[in-house]
Design an enzyme around this catalytic site. Structure first.
Site, mmCIF file in Angstrom:
data_model
loop_
_atom_site.group_PDB
_atom_site.id
_atom_site.type_symbol
_atom_site.label_atom_id
_atom_site.label_comp_id
_atom_site.label_asym_id
_atom_site.label_seq_id
_atom_site.Cartn_x
_atom_site.Cartn_y
_atom_site.Cartn_z
ATOM 1 N N HIS A 278 -10.611 4.371 0.918
ATOM 2 C CA HIS A 278 -10.960 3.036 1.448
ATOM 3 C C HIS A 278 -12.380 2.643 1.023
ATOM 4 O O HIS A 278 -12.521 1.899 0.079
ATOM 5 C CB HIS A 278 -10.762 2.919 2.965
ATOM 6 N N ASP A 329 -0.936 4.869 0.828
ATOM 7 C CA ASP A 329 -1.391 5.061 2.208
ATOM 8 C C ASP A 329 -0.252 5.018 3.239
ATOM 9 O O ASP A 329 0.484 5.984 3.378
ATOM 10 C CB ASP A 329 -2.493 4.032 2.507
#
Ligand SMILES: [Zn+2]
Length: 462
Positions: A278, A329
């Site tokens: 991220h 993810d």
């Protein structure tokens, strides 16, 4: 005709009308394969009898960040709750879903996610694996039971695996005790060392696969614990979630006086072996320092959009020479093309510009995005990619008989694939030299899908 499900990685050759090689596009490319790896790459040669053939060949891409079991939740969290929904309300739903998941369910969900990854052009996956214990938080008789299920799924499906067992110990910065919903994730440092050792044994027989470590986040791991597990990485990669949410940045600053990426850069010895997943919320200084560290940014633009995380500063990061890989993810949607498209579109929407990540004038945006994701992805999961001698024979072909590819060549094919076509254009996928996807479908899809349906039905309706 050979039955594809019985095809093994024997000596075969694949002929492409054109293919993307490390130094660019080449025509009439013949890739020789031996023992699952690329043994030769010839250019400007005709198709020979016995060759497999396809129109456009691309190297398989690494998925740097996956939580495979979350595939079973896709589409179930798009219904608004009583209050404003956020990452944190999503996480509560995820914890409830996790609460009843059995080892069989985990294996069924992972197998389904992994066939979809292969069908979408991902030939290797970094599995950020944090679901370790039984629903009461007790270790299974075999501490690595859940890891074994991930490995079994990868083996059955034929995807290359970088298993990243997660160390998780706390619910917040400064060593806060874990919450009820986190009880299946928690290990002591000693337990974690044993889990890693067991994971290495499990992964060893899988071709082109490896193990790394994954301290979950600075929320879940204290500095002392981070120092204790750091040496357990050996030569493997180190992955950590960082700066996904504003609240996380604020809590980190309150705890340490530093933002999460800043703290990691100052204290954790972040280098090329690291992947910071991220990194959404960074100052300009953090962005440049992260780029200079040589670590890879694990970007998951679809999940980051789905969870309302924010926009990664990709222009500043790439401008400073940073490397990125893409990850799926939460697996709410699994696609190489759509992750790259979403990454570029977030920057366009923010800057009100076009071709923002092309990397300079007169360059193809699709090509730059694809090249970066290929290179950064390989670095982050510790495995080679690319159509070159010595690399695993992991490739996919794009079916250019689709009308949208009319009158396209070279980088225009990649631009069209990423921005206009997508997964429906993927035809064949080779993993370790073996065709695992033919005509866009995984060779074991029927069996794996049937098991997935039964597991999901039981979990949600029992
Ligand atoms: Zn994640």
């Amino acid at each position: 005709v050979q039955n594809p499900s019985q095809a093994v990685a024997s000596d075969v050759a694949v002929h492409f009308e054109s293919a993307l090689l490390p130094d660019g596009w080449a025509s009439d490319v013949r890739v020789g394969i031996a023992g699952g790896a690329i043994a030769s790459v010839e250019r400007d040669v005709a198709l020979r009898a016995g060759d497999e053939s396809a129109s456009v060949g691309l190297p398989g891409v690494a998925n740097v960040h996956s939580h495979a079991f979350q595939r079973g939740m896709a589409g179930l969290t798009e219904h608004r709750g009583p209050n404003a929904d956020s990452f944190w309300t999503w996480r509560e739903l995820m914890y409830r879903f996790v609460g009843r998941l059995t080892p069989d369910d985990a294996e069924a969900f992972a197998a389904q996610a992994y066939i979809e990854m292969l069908e979408a052009g991902f030939t290797r996956v970094g599995e950020f694996h944090y679901l370790h214990h039984d629903p009461d938080g007790r270790p299974y008789a075999d501490l690595a039971e859940m890891a074994a299920r991930v490995v079994a799924a990868a083996e059955e499906v034929g995807i290359a695996l970088t298993l990243l067992p997660v160390f998780y110990a706390h619910s917040g910065f400064g060593g806060k005790p874990p919450s009820e919903g986190q009880r299946r994730f928690i290990n002591s440092v000693d337990q974690y060392a044993r889990l890693l050792e067991a994971s290495r044994k499990l992964v060893a027989p899988l071709p082109h696969s490896t193990v790394g470590i994954a301290p979950h986040s600075l929320r879940a791991v204290t500095p002392e614990e981070l120092s204790a597990i750091r040496p357990l990485a050996g030569d493997g990669p180190i992955h950590i979630h960082a700066a996904e949410q504003i609240r996380e940045v604020e809590d980190c600053t309150a705890w340490s006086g530093m933002r999460p990426v800043e703290w990691l850069l100052n204290h954790a010895g972040v280098d090329r072996r690291w992947c910071l997943v991220h990194g959404t919320h960074m100052t300009d200084v953090e962005t440049v320092r992260f780029a200079a560290s040589g670590a890879v940014a694990g970007l998951c633009p679809i999940t980051e959009g789905n969870l309302g995380d924010g926009v990664f500063p990709a222009t500043g990061f790439l401008g400073a020479g940073g490397s990125f890989g893409i990850g799926t993810d939460s697996n709410v949607l699994i696609s190489v093309a759509q992750e790259l498209r979403q990454l570029e579109y977030t920057q366009r929407l923010r800057d009100r510009m076009r071709n923002v990540l092309a990397g300079g004038p007169n360059r193809s945006t699709g090509r730059t995005l694809f090249d970066c994701a290929l290179k950064g992805g390989a670095q982050a999961i510790g495995l080679r990619t690319g159509i070159e001698v010595g690399a695993p024979a992991d490739m996919f072909s794009v079916a250019t008989d689709n009308a949208i590819f009319s009158a396209r060549s070279g980088d225009q094919i990649l631009d069209t694939f990423i921005f206009a076509g997508g997964d429906c254009c993927i035809d064949t996928v080779w993993r370790a030299g073996r065709r695992v996807v033919i005509g866009g479908r995984h060779i074991h899809r029927d069996k794996i899908e049937a098991r997935y349906r039964v597991a999901l039905d039981r979990l949600l309706h029992a």
